[in-house]
Design a protein around this motif. Structure first.
Motif, PDB file in Angstrom:
ATOM      1  N   TYR A   1       0.569  -1.130   0.022  1.00 48.71           N
ATOM      2  CA  TYR A   1      -0.663   0.304   0.172  1.00 48.71           C
ATOM      3  C   TYR A   1       0.432   1.084  -0.168  1.00 48.71           C
ATOM      4  O   TYR A   1       0.489   2.138  -0.423  1.00 48.71           O
ATOM      5  CB  TYR A   1      -1.371   0.360   0.989  1.00 48.71           C
ATOM      6  CG  TYR A   1      -1.614   1.527   1.103  1.00 48.71           C
ATOM      7  CD1 TYR A   1      -3.262   1.642   0.125  1.00 48.71           C
ATOM      8  CD2 TYR A   1      -2.121   1.742   2.778  1.00 48.71           C
ATOM      9  CE1 TYR A   1      -3.907   1.931   0.176  1.00 48.71           C
ATOM     10  CE2 TYR A   1      -2.377   3.126   2.681  1.00 48.71           C
ATOM     11  CZ  TYR A   1      -3.737   3.486   1.276  1.00 48.71           C
ATOM     12  OH  TYR A   1      -4.669   4.497   0.956  1.00 48.71           O
ATOM     13  N   ALA A   2       2.038   1.197   1.019  1.00 54.89           N
ATOM     14  CA  ALA A   2       2.618   2.627   0.964  1.00 54.89           C
ATOM     15  C   ALA A   2       3.727   2.508  -0.466  1.00 54.89           C
ATOM     16  O   ALA A   2       3.563   3.637  -0.721  1.00 54.89           O
ATOM     17  CB  ALA A   2       3.385   1.793   1.991  1.00 54.89           C
ATOM     18  N   ALA A   3       3.680   1.782  -1.104  1.00 50.43           N
ATOM     19  CA  ALA A   3       4.898   1.892  -2.577  1.00 50.43           C
ATOM     20  C   ALA A   3       3.718   2.368  -3.352  1.00 50.43           C
ATOM     21  O   ALA A   3       3.966   2.741  -4.295  1.00 50.43           O
ATOM     22  CB  ALA A   3       4.881   0.021  -3.065  1.00 50.43           C
ATOM     23  N   ALA A   4       1.752   1.102  -3.552  1.00 53.10           N
ATOM     24  CA  ALA A   4       1.505   1.854  -4.639  1.00 53.10           C
ATOM     25  C   ALA A   4       1.376   4.188  -3.935  1.00 53.10           C
ATOM     26  O   ALA A   4       0.349   4.418  -5.147  1.00 53.10           O
ATOM     27  CB  ALA A   4       0.174   1.430  -4.423  1.00 53.10           C
ATOM     28  N   LEU A   5       1.400   4.327  -2.976  1.00 51.78           N
ATOM     29  CA  LEU A   5       1.026   5.297  -2.474  1.00 51.78           C
ATOM     30  C   LEU A   5       2.539   6.395  -2.780  1.00 51.78           C
ATOM     31  O   LEU A   5       2.344   7.041  -3.059  1.00 51.78           O
ATOM     32  CB  LEU A   5       0.447   5.972  -1.465  1.00 51.78           C
ATOM     33  CG  LEU A   5      -0.491   5.461  -0.983  1.00 51.78           C
ATOM     34  CD1 LEU A   5      -0.687   5.691   0.776  1.00 51.78           C
ATOM     35  CD2 LEU A   5      -1.610   6.167  -1.688  1.00 51.78           C
ATOM     36  N   GLY A   6       3.200   5.514  -3.224  1.00 53.55           N
ATOM     37  CA  GLY A   6       4.533   6.130  -3.607  1.00 53.55           C
ATOM     38  C   GLY A   6       5.580   6.927  -1.961  1.00 53.55           C
ATOM     39  O   GLY A   6       6.382   7.368  -2.352  1.00 53.55           O
ATOM     40  N   LYS A   7       5.639   6.081  -1.425  1.00 46.12           N
ATOM     41  CA  LYS A   7       5.375   6.956   0.362  1.00 46.12           C
ATOM     42  C   LYS A   7       7.526   6.132   0.332  1.00 46.12           C
ATOM     43  O   LYS A   7       7.340   4.789  -0.388  1.00 46.12           O
ATOM     44  CB  LYS A   7       5.380   6.301   1.274  1.00 46.12           C
ATOM     45  CG  LYS A   7       3.647   6.695   0.787  1.00 46.12           C
ATOM     46  CD  LYS A   7       4.015   8.273   1.820  1.00 46.12           C
ATOM     47  CE  LYS A   7       2.477   8.863   1.369  1.00 46.12           C
ATOM     48  NZ  LYS A   7       2.510   9.505   1.967  1.00 46.12           N
ATOM     49  N   PRO A   8       8.417   6.463   0.706  1.00 45.31           N
ATOM     50  CA  PRO A   8       9.354   6.154   0.649  1.00 45.31           C
ATOM     51  C   PRO A   8       9.602   4.751   2.245  1.00 45.31           C
ATOM     52  O   PRO A   8       8.737   5.189   2.948  1.00 45.31           O
ATOM     53  CB  PRO A   8      10.419   7.611   1.259  1.00 45.31           C
ATOM     54  CG  PRO A   8       9.957   8.034   0.638  1.00 45.31           C
ATOM     55  CD  PRO A   8       8.314   8.214   0.533  1.00 45.31           C
ATOM     56  N   ILE A   9       9.983   3.208   1.746  1.00 40.42           N
ATOM     57  CA  ILE A   9       9.509   2.288   2.497  1.00 40.42           C
ATOM     58  C   ILE A   9      11.761   2.505   3.083  1.00 40.42           C
ATOM     59  O   ILE A   9      12.028   2.441   2.150  1.00 40.42           O
ATOM     60  CB  ILE A   9       9.549   1.575   1.741  1.00 40.42           C
ATOM     61  CG1 ILE A   9       7.932   1.052   1.263  1.00 40.42           C
ATOM     62  CG2 ILE A   9       8.893  -0.065   2.873  1.00 40.42           C
ATOM     63  CD1 ILE A   9       6.737   0.610   0.388  1.00 40.42           C
ATOM     64  N   ILE A  10      11.536   2.108   4.733  1.00 39.71           N
ATOM     65  CA  ILE A  10      12.414   1.013   5.292  1.00 39.71           C
ATOM     66  C   ILE A  10      11.931  -0.004   5.614  1.00 39.71           C
ATOM     67  O   ILE A  10      10.720   0.169   6.651  1.00 39.71           O
ATOM     68  CB  ILE A  10      13.008   1.968   6.946  1.00 39.71           C
ATOM     69  CG1 ILE A  10      13.640   3.075   5.730  1.00 39.71           C
ATOM     70  CG2 ILE A  10      14.154   1.184   7.079  1.00 39.71           C
ATOM     71  CD1 ILE A  10      13.879   4.461   6.859  1.00 39.71           C
ATOM     72  N   THR A  11      12.119  -1.562   5.370  1.00 34.92           N
ATOM     73  CA  THR A  11      12.105  -2.486   5.426  1.00 34.92           C
ATOM     74  C   THR A  11      12.850  -3.304   7.305  1.00 34.92           C
ATOM     75  O   THR A  11      14.227  -2.216   6.881  1.00 34.92           O
ATOM     76  CB  THR A  11      11.723  -3.509   4.167  1.00 34.92           C
ATOM     77  OG1 THR A  11      13.255  -3.564   4.219  1.00 34.92           O
ATOM     78  CG2 THR A  11      10.551  -3.912   3.853  1.00 34.92           C
TER      79      THR A  11
ATOM     80  N   ASP B   1      11.615  -5.505  -0.403  1.00 41.62           N
ATOM     81  CA  ASP B   1      13.009  -5.101  -0.444  1.00 41.62           C
ATOM     82  C   ASP B   1      13.279  -4.075  -1.413  1.00 41.62           C
ATOM     83  O   ASP B   1      13.912  -3.560  -1.814  1.00 41.62           O
ATOM     84  CB  ASP B   1      13.959  -6.357   0.115  1.00 41.62           C
ATOM     85  CG  ASP B   1      14.078  -6.293   1.581  1.00 41.62           C
ATOM     86  OD1 ASP B   1      13.356  -5.517   2.314  1.00 41.62           O
ATOM     87  OD2 ASP B   1      14.832  -8.025   1.771  1.00 41.62           O
ATOM     88  N   GLY B   2      12.825  -4.994  -2.298  1.00 36.40           N
ATOM     89  CA  GLY B   2      13.172  -4.332  -4.273  1.00 36.40           C
ATOM     90  C   GLY B   2      12.189  -2.958  -3.872  1.00 36.40           C
ATOM     91  O   GLY B   2      12.600  -2.319  -4.321  1.00 36.40           O
TER      92      GLY B   2
END
Length: 102
Positions: free
Chosen positions: A53-63, A77-78
């Protein structure tokens, strides 16, 4: 509890999931950066959904997860901009991002 008692477990879980989805989706929409933690104590399917969901919104993600989960989470992770193995690494990363200091 908020929406009243529910005798049937299915509907109890259904209500809870939807209330949690309102909270989580609102927090992700409002976030500047999303940290998604995976591990034994965390429901990984929920975390993967939140990361997507965060990726779809274009949010930077840290796993955040152990090395043993690297292969199963390679797609997640990609999509992430950073992968941390310890919470202290996330703290240091956020400090650098926000303050520009190492």
């Amino acid at each position: 509890e908020i929406l009243g008692p529910e005798e049937n477990e299915f509907w109890f879980d259904n209500k809870g999931a939807k209330v949690n989805a309102i909270r989580t989706s609102t927090l992700i929409k409002d976030a500047d950066i999303v940290v998604v933690r995976f591990g034994d104590k965390y429901k990984q399917w929920n975390a993967a959904f939140d990361a997507g969901y965060a990726a779809a919104l274009g949010k930077p993600i840290i796993t955040l997860h152990d090395a043993e989960l690297r292969h199963p989470l390679k797609e997640v992770d990609g999509a992430a901009l950073a992968w941390a193995q310890e919470p202290s690494q996330v703290v240091r990363l956020l400090k650098y991002v926000i303050e520009g200091t190492l």
